[in-house]
Structures are given as structure tokens and as C-alpha cells.
Design a protein around this motif. Sequence first.
Motif, PDB file in Angstrom:
ATOM      1  N   GLU A   1     -27.812  -3.034  19.722  1.00 35.61           N
ATOM      2  CA  GLU A   1     -28.069  -2.484  18.383  1.00 35.61           C
ATOM      3  C   GLU A   1     -28.767  -1.127  18.507  1.00 35.61           C
TER       4      GLU A   1
ATOM      5  N   PHE B   1     -28.485   2.873   8.656  1.00 33.92           N
ATOM      6  CA  PHE B   1     -28.131   2.000   9.779  1.00 33.92           C
ATOM      7  C   PHE B   1     -28.896   0.691   9.660  1.00 33.92           C
ATOM      8  N   LEU B   2     -28.141  -0.421   9.682  1.00 26.41           N
ATOM      9  CA  LEU B   2     -28.793  -1.720   9.663  1.00 26.41           C
ATOM     10  C   LEU B   2     -28.757  -2.330  11.059  1.00 26.41           C
ATOM     11  N   ALA B   3     -29.918  -2.571  11.615  1.00 28.16           N
ATOM     12  CA  ALA B   3     -29.972  -3.320  12.878  1.00 28.16           C
ATOM     13  C   ALA B   3     -30.026  -4.786  12.501  1.00 28.16           C
ATOM     14  N   PHE B   4     -28.986  -5.529  12.894  1.00 33.91           N
ATOM     15  CA  PHE B   4     -28.839  -6.910  12.436  1.00 33.91           C
ATOM     16  C   PHE B   4     -29.839  -7.857  13.112  1.00 33.91           C
TER      17      PHE B   4
ATOM     18  N   VAL C   1     -17.937  -6.550  22.404  1.00 36.84           N
ATOM     19  CA  VAL C   1     -19.130  -6.320  21.601  1.00 36.84           C
ATOM     20  C   VAL C   1     -19.921  -7.619  21.411  1.00 36.84           C
ATOM     21  N   ASN C   2     -21.089  -7.641  22.010  1.00 44.47           N
ATOM     22  CA  ASN C   2     -22.060  -8.739  21.866  1.00 44.47           C
ATOM     23  C   ASN C   2     -21.595 -10.086  22.416  1.00 44.47           C
TER      24      ASN C   2
ATOM     25  N   GLN D   1     -26.358   1.565  19.616  1.00 44.02           N
ATOM     26  CA  GLN D   1     -25.557   2.034  18.483  1.00 44.02           C
ATOM     27  C   GLN D   1     -26.365   2.992  17.624  1.00 44.02           C
TER      28      GLN D   1
ATOM     29  N   PRO E   1     -26.830  -9.949  15.597  1.00 43.13           N
ATOM     30  CA  PRO E   1     -25.663  -9.089  15.795  1.00 43.13           C
ATOM     31  C   PRO E   1     -24.398  -9.922  15.985  1.00 43.13           C
TER      32      PRO E   1
END
Lengths: 481, 373, 247
Positions: free
Chosen positions: C155, C81-84, C142-143, C158, C87
Motif C-alpha cells: 500500500e 489515496f486510500l490505504a486499505f 497483487v497482494n 502504491q 488490501p
Amino acid sequence: MSATTENTVHEMAAQKYKYGFTTDIAMEEFPKGLNEDIVRLISAKKSEPAWMLDWRLKAFAMWQKMEEPHWARIHHPPIDYDDLYYYAAPSAPAPKSLDEVDPSLLDMYEKLGIPLNERAALAGVAVDAVFDSVSVATTFRETLSKAGVIFCPISEAVREHPELVREYLGSVVPVADNYFAALNSAVFSDGSFVYIPKGVRCPMELSTYFRINAKNTGQFERTLIIAAEGASVSYLEGCTAPMRDENQLHAAVVELVALDEAKIKYSTVQNWYPGDADGKGGIYNFVTKRGACRGRNSKISWTQVETGSAITWKYPSCILQGDGSVGEFYSVAVTNNFQQADTGTKMIHLGKNTSSTIISKGISAGHSNNTYRGLVKIMPGASGARNFTQCDSLLIGDQCGAHTVPYIESRNMSAKVEHEATTSKIAEDQLFYCRSRGLSQEDAVGLIVNGFCKDVLKELPMEFAVEAQKLLSVSLEGSVG
Amino acid sequence: MPGWKPLEMTALPTRKLEAWRYTDLRALSAMSFGEVPNPPAPVLPDLALPRLVFLNGVSSENLSSAVPYARGFEAVAEPSAEPLALINAAHAQQGITLEIPAGVDAGTVLLISQAGGTVPFAFHPRHRITLGAGARLTIIEIAKGDGVYWHNPVTDIVLQDGAKLEHVRLQDESREAFNLSTIRAEIAENAAYEHFTATIGAKLSRTEIHAALLGTNALVHLNAAQLLTGTQHGDFTSVIAHKAPNCASRQTVKSVLAEKARGVFQGRIEVARVAQKTDGYQMNQALLLSPDAEMDIKPELEIFADDVKCSHGATIGALDNEQVFYLRSRGIPEAEARSMLIRAFLEEALEPVAQADAKALLEAEIETWWVKQ
Amino acid sequence: MLEIKNLHARIGEKEILRGVNLVVPDGEIHAIMGPNGAGKSTLSYVLSGRDGYEVTEGEAIYNGQNVLEMEPEVRAAAGIFLAFQYPVELTGVGNANFLRTALNAIRRKRGEAELDAVAFLKLARAAAKTLQMKEDFLKRNVNVGFSGGEKKRNEMLQMALLQPGLAILDETDSGLDIDALKIVAEGVNALRSPKFSALVITHYQRLLDHIVPDVVHVLAGGRIVRSGSKELALELEAHGYAGLEAA
């Protein structure tokens, strides 16, 4: 509109045009009307080589077969092309240096705020002064030639630098590009020629100051600017004309060529006589301006402040051929009284990763009509191309019109095109806020309009920015509401 | 069919006309159309709603249900000089006339056109829909077919004070067909015309809408989604005339273009001098899914009143790779990610469609279109 | 366990990663610090499979598989999982729809049953509550229109739902106030288990007060130039990165 606002509209006199005086000077004029003989006469007057005359004659033949375009949102009585003088120039022999220029001409330019005397001149700005059909003076030529920059009247360039003129003249705006360009190609009399050699950053701003003085005379100047590889130049153009009851025709052509990594910045403050408050007189301004970004990473930037002319028909454009080339168009067009402006730009994206920005601010007042017309075209090869367009219109009063006609065509999926347009009026609460802080109605409008145009005005070179701001306020005098 | 006349194809507009600069009808004018053939076996949508069914442009008594206030075709003089409307007027023999009396909520009516045959043919329905003061109606119009034909309908709509018409259209004609639809709406005080067109079918199509806001507080929504592929050409053209103060117009038109498809949007907002306090908004966006797709946009504002708020926006581009990556990084497969983003892209245009059956129908068509890609 | 061996990657002609070697055992949290331009974000994008980065050499093995050969969604299903850092906004895509689609796509790949709308909502609401998020969060796009802090919370939401085995936090702390920072930290700490590991990429030490790392690595010039205990972060905070870049 509040009652006070309404009153101010009526109280204000017709807008003042401070450049409306005429200059008395002995002139040489060719007979009225346009035919092959006139074309030959103009060419002979300029001692042109045969190739130049042939080029003109070809253009004239093409022009005769063409029809005046009528797609723009402008209306005018038919122009009688045979009732115009196509050449008018001071009759004294051409001056060899500034010292030989007729003092009444120097006075006139002084009055216009363009001192030609180099000591008094604006620091860092070289001026080519074009009076009716001829260039009367070009300043700082020596300073420029030391840097290798050629800055001279185009009539001189035809004689002195034929190889450059032949290569580039008509290469951006072909002879038969449009009706007015063809006319110009046949009868152009003077204008400026600029060549910035490879790697040279032009050491000063270059400027041409156009003045129509003679009666019933068309002005058909031709400007050609070439920036070779890695060169850069900033060029300014100003124009004024006397107040006359007849309409006068101005049909100029400007061609810009930028080679690899070259940059050209072209700024115009167009202040031809706009006609009086009843719509009488004023210049018909039909101008073709186009720049070719031929080289990779080249850049052409047009900035225009259009306040003058009875009719403006003008679309400074960029052909973005070189990969990574950049085109910009920043425009403020103000129309008041019965002025009509149909102006905008074309950005033709051919090369990869080309980008263009269009910021257009139209202000309509009085009974005027102001149209933005623009084309953004992304060709299939223009991968990664980008365009951003913002066009805003401001209406002052309920008798004017503001129109926006953009054409957006994209044939490349990796290109990204964004367009935004808005139309609004000066907000009553903004006006009130300014006035409650002590500003006059006029000053408040000037302030708000200047704020509306800020994104464009900041692109102007310093020397012009202040002048342009003043011009905006003056142009809108009598319109407030 | 009695009274059939051969068509004068020379009367078709050409690209020399500014209004037709992006849509070339030469492929149509090269056609020759014969008499209307016997209709194909109908395939009708499974919707429990009163319906009016036309097969090859001819009203089918058997398949149509009793729709209150509906009458058959009534000839009227063509008021305009529009080439397509004139051709329609010269050839129209079929169509519906719906007059909803004042104050009546007439519910939802299906208007179905199904076409097909082995030889090329043309049909020119003329519909007239009038809503009395305060009346309500929803029309779901579906056009489908097979084979080569030209469907050239003209629909005239009159909405009296406070009336409200929701008009949802699904154009899913044969991929070899031409559909050139003209819709004209007159909208009185406090009345509302809410329009949505989904353009999915036809080889070449144009929906041309002229909406006139004639009384204060009138409202028009002209929304559309064009989903095109192959060599399809889809044109959505609108002219909204604000002729009274305090009116609002909203337009959201979205195009999704795959393969060699070409999309066109032309939208003009005209604001007359009297139309102070106009609120006009127009958004046009296109997604190019293939290097060969093309989109041409011409949004126009023509404004003669000063106290107005008008804006338009347009964007053309590909799907945003950042967004695709974001969805994929959360585990959503690429095809599904793209589908979600396309659906999201269409949302703004689709959102105002209120009638549930219409919405479900459109959702299903969009899904089907995407699955085929 | 994540094992990065001699990883080289470039953007266009520019080589950004020049032989990264790194092992993150399950159950551990490793911090990666380094100056701007060191390649920190590149490392996170290469691990999560973003376009535009070309891996020229080396591999990254997660639980026995070379993740560099996988599509981004396959990596997600594999538990990465990549937390941006920034986002992405998805106009027109509802948060609940997005989360459910993602969760079910991953569950499908893992051979688990998909969640129906009711079961999903129950789960999502609980997770949102833990993260102190308002319920309308799930209804919003979303965002879109989210504040910086809300985006980071989203994030974390998710992450809480997708239950990754390896979380990569790409400068998740940038632009966060202290409260939001704590929420991010709580989000990560809540997942701590012997089967969970995390790579926390950060420029500043302050996030590491809240997510205490087992190991701190310094990435400079495209390589890991130093590794040490959490005290290394304090040392870097005090003395900066000077001297490390040359190494």
C-alpha cells in the motif's frame, strides 16, 4: 500399503454388526405382493379417512405407470415387488401407553440402546419407536404436549390432525416425485409426525427409532415435520435391522416444512444391516428426503451418518424458497465390503440471499462403491445466493471406488457458488505416526477417519455424536489398509 | 462437391443422454443443409508459419504451404459409437494426416478452416495426427467464418513414447454457425498433450475431448477459455482416462459469459485400478457478466485406485466488486479495471500456452472480444 | 484542503455518519480515533467512493471539488489515496502491471505523459528499495500470498508512486508488528510537504508515536465529538473512549 497393513486386512474377521439379532413376536402380516387390495387393507388397518385412501390409490396408480430409476451408480438384481410383504405388525392390539407395550419389544429396544422407559431414557430425548410397519411407542408425549408440540405416529396424525396432514403431506415430495416416493405414498404404514407451533422451541430432542424385524418385509415409513413461524426442533433418526440373507427393501419419505424464521435440524444415523462380508443380504435403502424452507430466514439442516445398508440411494435436499433461508447438508457415508452408496443432496435456490452449505465425506473400503451426487441450482430470482460445497473422498484399499458427480447450475450473476472436491487415501505416514505412539492399526484408522469426518460429526447432537464415532470405527473393521 | 450426401439429422444426440443434458441440439437438428457452396475470399492470419488451409472444409492447394510429413485425407473406420463421430465418419472426405517420425521436432503448423456461403451447409473434416517416439509438434488451429454452417471435425491424436504435442485452438466461427468438435488423444509413456481451446465464436459449440493416458508418466493439459455473449452457447466437455500409473492431468477451464450466453463445462476424470499415483486436477470457473447469463458445471471424479491425488474445484460468480473498487481507488477507470480482472481471471488457463505466436494471437482475440463488449 | 461539512451516510437503513464536520488544511496530518463502530471505516470508504454507502446529506470538498460526486478513479486522479485496512488480493494481476496501469491512468487524467515500461520500472524499483521491499515484489500478483506486513508495504509503495495530495490511512496499523508500523510511518512521513495532507484513522495511539499528527479528532456515534492536539491521543489511550460516545 505396507505388508503389515495388508495382513491386518485379511486377519480381521468380517465386520461385526451388533444389531443383527431377530426378535420373536407374534406378527400380523398381509399377504405378499402389491395391488390395490393391499393398499386398501393398509388404509383400513389404520382406520383412515376416505381422503387418505384416495391419496394412496392415486399414488398407486401413478407408481404402476412409473419405471424404477437406474441413473445411480448402483447395481442390484431386479427387485420383485410382488415378493414382498407390505405390512407387518405385532398382532397384539396397539398399546395405549408404554405400560401396555409388549415386554419383548421393550427388551429389544433396550438391547439396541434405546430404552423406552421414560425414567431410563436418554435425558432430553423423546422417542417414537417404529417396528416394521407400526409405531409401537412414543415417549414423553405429555411433556411435549404441554409445550404445544405434536409428536405422534403419522397414522395417528392422519386421524387426529387431518387438517395439518392434508395441508402438508405430499407438499414437499409430490406423490409422483419419483418411483420410490410414489411406492411409499401408496403403502406407507407408519412413521412420525411432528408439529411445532408458532414461536415454540421444542423443549427436547425428538427421535424416531426404526427397526425392520420381519422377514421379506419392506419398510415404508413416512415422516412429516412442520415447524411453524419462529419454531425450532432437532430431530434424530436411527435405524437397524436383523442380519438376513435376503435383501430387504426400505423406501421411506421424509418431508420437512419450515415457515418464517423456523429451524429444523434433522440428524440420521443410518445403520441398516449392510449385508455380510461377501455381499449377501442387507437392506436396499431407497429414500426420498426433502425439506422446504418456505418462510423467510428459515433453516433446514440435514446431518447424516450412513454406515449401513447394502444399497443407499438417498439425497436429502432443501428447497430454499423463503428469502434469506438457509440449507445445510452434512454427510458421512461409509461403505465397506460390497456396499454401494449413491448419496448426496440438492440445494435449489429460489429466494433472495439464500445460502447453502454442503459438506460430504465419503469413505470407501473393501469392494464397495461410494458416490457423491449433488445438485446446486441457482434460479434467476435467487439474487445474492451463496453456496459452498466441499466433498472429500477417502479410499481404503485398492478394490473400492470413490466417485463424485456434482451438478452446478447458476442463472444469477450475483450468486456465488464454490465447489471443492478431493480424493485421497489414508496417508501411510499418519498411520505410522499413530502406531509409533502406541495405537493399534484399527484404532489409528478409526482416529484418522474420525478426524476426516470431524466437520460433519460436530454437527450431530451430543447424544448421537459419540455413537456415530464408534459406528464409523466398527463399520471399517476388517477394511484397514 | 462430388460424393455429397444429405445428412441424417435424426442421428444427433438428444438431451436425454446424460452426456448431452446441458447442450440441446434441436436448433441444429431443425436445420437442413445443402451442398457445400463455393468458398469465400479467404482472410488469413498474418503469421509466417507453414500452414494447411481448408475453405468450407475443402483443402486449398493454393493457400496451403508445403508442410513436411503432411498427407491428405485418409478414410478410417470409426471405432466409437459416438453419434457425432459416426456422422463425421459417414460424411468425411477431407482432412489432414500428419505423421511426425520418431525424434523429429516438426515445429509449428497452422491449421486453418475458413467457412462461408449464402446457404446453410455442413462439413465434417477428419484429421489424424501421429507423433512418433520423442517427436515434437505445435499445431495452431484456427476456425473462422461467416453465415450459417455446421463444422463437425473429428481429430484423432496418437502420441508415442515421449512425444509432445502442443495443440492450441481458436474457435471464432460465424455467430450463426455450429461447431461440434471431437478430439481424441492417446498418450503413451512420458508423452505429453498440451491442449488449449479458446471458444469465442459460433451460435452453438461444443469441444469434446477424450484423452487416454496409456503409459506411465504421461501428461495431459486440457485448458480452455470460453468468451461468450449474445445468445451463444459454448460447451467444453472432457473425459480423461487414467489407465496407467504415475500420470498427471491438469485442466483449467474458464468461462466469461455476457448478455444471455450460456456456458457448459463437463469434465470427468476416470482413474482405473492400475492407475496408482495418479495426480488429477481440474479447475472450472465462470464469471457471469450479466443477469441473464447461465453456467452449468458437472465435474466428475470416478476413482478406482486408492493411492491417488485427485481434486476439482468450481466457482461461479460475478466480478468481485471489492477488486473493481480497489483498482478504481488507484485511479484505473472502471472499464479498464474490469478488463484487467477478466484478463487475470483467464490467466491460469492461458498461462501454459507456450508457443509465442499462439499466445499473441489469443491475447489479441481476447482483447478484441472485450473491446466489443 | 479537505473540508467535510455535515456529512451523513448510511448502509442500508442504518445511519452510520450523523453529521461529520472536519477541515484538514494542506500540509497537516490529522488523526481520527474512536471506538469500534464509531464510523471510522465508513468515513474512509465514503471519501474514497466505495459502493454500498449512501450519502444522505452534506459534502466533502477537496481542492474546491465535491469529491462525493466523483467516481473512485476520478478521486484517485484528484489526489485522494486510500490505504486499505484489508488490501484486496488480485489473483492473476501482476503487481508491476497493476502499478503501471494505475500510475499511467492518473498521469493521463492529470495531462502528464504516460511512462513506458523502462521508466516505470526504474521508478518502481527505487520506491521499492526505499521501502526495503524485495524486487520480486513487483513480479508477484497483487497482494496474493502476501503477509499482513507485506500488504501494508505494498500500500505504501502504491502511495509513494501515485504521489497523492491527500492520503487516508484506514487502520493501516492493525495487525502490524513494530517494524512494519515504522515502515508505514516512514511512507507517510516521506510524503510530508506543504501540499500533502493525511487522515490517519486508528484505534490505537501507537501509530501516532511514529506519524505525529497536527490534530487529533475523536469520532463517536457518527460525529466528531472532540478535537485537540496530539496529547488528546495519549489521554484517550489512558482513559479510553468512555464518556465520549454519549456526547
